[in-house]
Design a protein around this motif. Structure first.
Motif, PDB file in Angstrom:
ATOM      1  N   VAL A  80      30.155  37.023  46.549  1.00  0.00           N
ATOM      2  CA  VAL A  80      30.764  37.309  45.359  1.00  0.00           C
ATOM      3  C   VAL A  80      32.270  37.895  45.619  1.00  0.00           C
ATOM      4  CG1 VAL A  80      30.400  38.914  43.275  1.00  0.00           C
ATOM      5  CG2 VAL A  80      28.623  37.688  44.318  1.00  0.00           C
ATOM      6  N   LYS A  87      35.415  36.617  44.413  1.00  0.00           N
ATOM      7  CA  LYS A  87      36.440  37.649  43.344  1.00  0.00           C
ATOM      8  C   LYS A  87      37.824  37.751  43.980  1.00  0.00           C
ATOM      9  CE  LYS A  87      36.721  42.289  41.660  1.00  0.00           C
ATOM     10  NZ  LYS A  87      37.796  42.896  42.541  1.00  0.00           N
ATOM     11  N   HIS A 147      28.491  33.346  39.200  1.00  0.00           N
ATOM     12  CA  HIS A 147      29.691  34.284  38.900  1.00  0.00           C
ATOM     13  C   HIS A 147      31.050  33.444  38.615  1.00  0.00           C
ATOM     14  CE1 HIS A 147      27.261  37.567  40.320  1.00  0.00           C
ATOM     15  NE2 HIS A 147      26.782  36.984  41.288  1.00  0.00           N
ATOM     16  N   GLU A 149      33.446  36.236  33.573  1.00  0.00           N
ATOM     17  CA  GLU A 149      33.222  37.143  34.592  1.00  0.00           C
ATOM     18  C   GLU A 149      34.779  37.000  35.360  1.00  0.00           C
ATOM     19  OE1 GLU A 149      30.460  38.618  38.585  1.00  0.00           O
ATOM     20  OE2 GLU A 149      29.839  36.916  36.918  1.00  0.00           O
TER      21      GLU A 149
END
Length: 440
Positions: free
Chosen positions: A115, A119, A141, A146
């Motif tokens: 994650v 990101k 995700h 998001e």
């Protein structure tokens, strides 16, 4: 598409055999050329074919594209060239066609440790492209909420089979199903009495890639003016219906359709394929205004005095008779003769070429439709994307990445230190790249 969904939006099977083909030479790399999207950063979180091909179009104009793939065998398109009816060849032509000029990374999106990597990739990117199904993308995700929370200026582009809403929104879509079959296009592209056939696989995908590219570039223009990111996309169904637009629009107008095409009794004999004496086929597309020239070209000027063919209504009413006359005429001489005769009268036509003949057609190279490809053994050329800016060079095409080829390079660029990179490898979030990839 990738991890949780082994059902991409295009027409390849869900399980495919190991890759086959030639190895590539890593030594030959193209020199980067400044172009329209130089400095633009793109995260390609999609799998075969349309969405990755849209990212490739951006890379053609200089964008830095990072493609992430799942562990194991990666994007299923790596193996598409070895799946019948794909033509057999030493080189993995399909993979390099849709993924050239990219950097490659393996990322296990199911791993909690992935994650933070994702990101940082999203924060790095100007554009994020995905074709995971709704539901799956959120679990991994990659949902818009998001992603835009991490990077409000991002242009988020997605591709679905059947659209964002409605009863089939979460159905897997392939170009053979969503683009060709559901749209009405496949039912309309066959001759009378013939069953539906299997069209060229990927043809709907590569057409749809242009729509995804257009959505992205539209959003980038808007961002230049407003500073705002955007959520854009399309579906294979939407582009398939657009391709069938004339007939679907007619149906919306309660139009009465003609029967399926019958070459021997066509609705319009001036728009019909005909065979020549040497076995070639030509597609005739003559307007009624060119009827006199056509009659002269085929050596039957007396047809101009025939009461059956004096106007468009007569040509249509007596289409079977005229098609038979033209059939006989065209069968009497080789294609070279008809090329001269039709050109002289400025009649529109084309030789119906096979893909092999098209690949040898010098017109393709003169216009950058076929372009050089660097770094692939047994493959020196590929097909260029159809968008061009005259006077603005495209980036020279170089090979698509090996599976996980740029893992550590990208992680370092994202700010991960050596210990963190080692930990990501050890935990499987970013698996080690294979020492050697299977022949391609």
């Amino acid at each position: 598409m990738t991890p949780e969904s082994a059902t991409p939006e295009s027409g390849a099977p869900e399980s495919v055999p190991p890759e086959s083909g030639a190895t590539h030479s890593v030594a030959t790399e193209s020199v980067t050329t400044e172009s329209v999207f130089s400095g633009l950063k793109v995260l390609d979180a999609s799998s075969f074919i349309a969405a990755p091909a849209a990212a490739t179009m951006l890379s053609d104009f200089g964008a830095d594209v990072i493609k992430i793939e799942p562990p194991g065998t990666g994007d299923p398109q790596r193996r598409l060239s070895s799946v019948p009816p794909s033509p057999r060849a030493r080189a993995n032509y399909s993979w390099h066609l849709a993924n050239r000029n990219k950097r490659g990374m393996v990322l296990d999106l199911k791993s909690p440790a992935a994650v933070e990597v994702l990101k940082r990739l999203v924060e790095w990117a100007d554009v994020v492209i995905t074709n995971f199904p709704h539901g799956t993308r959120e679990k991994l995700h990659l949902g818009y909420a998001e992603v835009s929370g991490w990077n409000p200026r991002v242009v988020y582009a997605d591709l679905t089979g059947f659209g964002d809403t409605g009863p089939d929104a979460r159905q897997p879509g392939f170009d053979l199903t969503a683009y060709w079959s559901r749209s009405g296009l496949l039912a309309s592209t066959r001759d009378a009495g013939a069953p539906p056939t299997v069209p060229v696989r990927g043809s709907g995908d590569y057409t749809t890639a242009i729509a995804v590219y257009a959505a992205i570039t539209t959003a980038l223009y808007r961002r230049e003016r407003t500073g705002q990111g955007a959520d854009v996309g399309t579906s294979l169904l939407a582009t398939g219906v657009w391709a069938t637009g004339t007939l679907v629009a007619a149906a919306l107008a309660d139009g009465t359709p003609f029967e399926l095409h019958d070459r021997k009794a066509p609705a319009n004999p001036l728009n019909n394929p005909y065979r020549t004496a040497d076995g070639e086929w030509l597609m005739l597309v003559a307007s009624p205004a060119r009827w006199q020239g056509l009659a002269r070209a085929v050596g039957h000027p007396e047809l101009l005095e025939d009461s059956r063919f004096l106007d468009l209504q007569g040509l249509v009413e007596h289409s079977t008779a005229l098609a038979e006359l033209l059939d006989t005429a065209f069968r009497s001489r080789p294609f070279a003769h008809w090329k001269d005769a039709l050109d002289r009268e400025r009649i529109t036509y084309s030789l119906i070429q096979t893909p092999e003949e098209a690949a040898r057609d010098p017109q393709l190279r003169e216009n950058g439709i076929v372009v050089p490809l660097a770094g692939v053994g047994g493959l020196t050329e590929t097909v260029g994307s159809p968008v061009n800016l005259r006077g603005v060079p495209k980036v020279p095409a170089k090979r698509a990445p090996d599976l996980g080829e740029h893992n550590d390079e990208i992680l370092a660029e994202l700010g991960f230190g050596p210990a963190e990179i080692a930990e990501l490898h050890a935990g499987g979030a970013v698996p080690d790249a294979p020492e050697t990839e299977p022949p391609r």
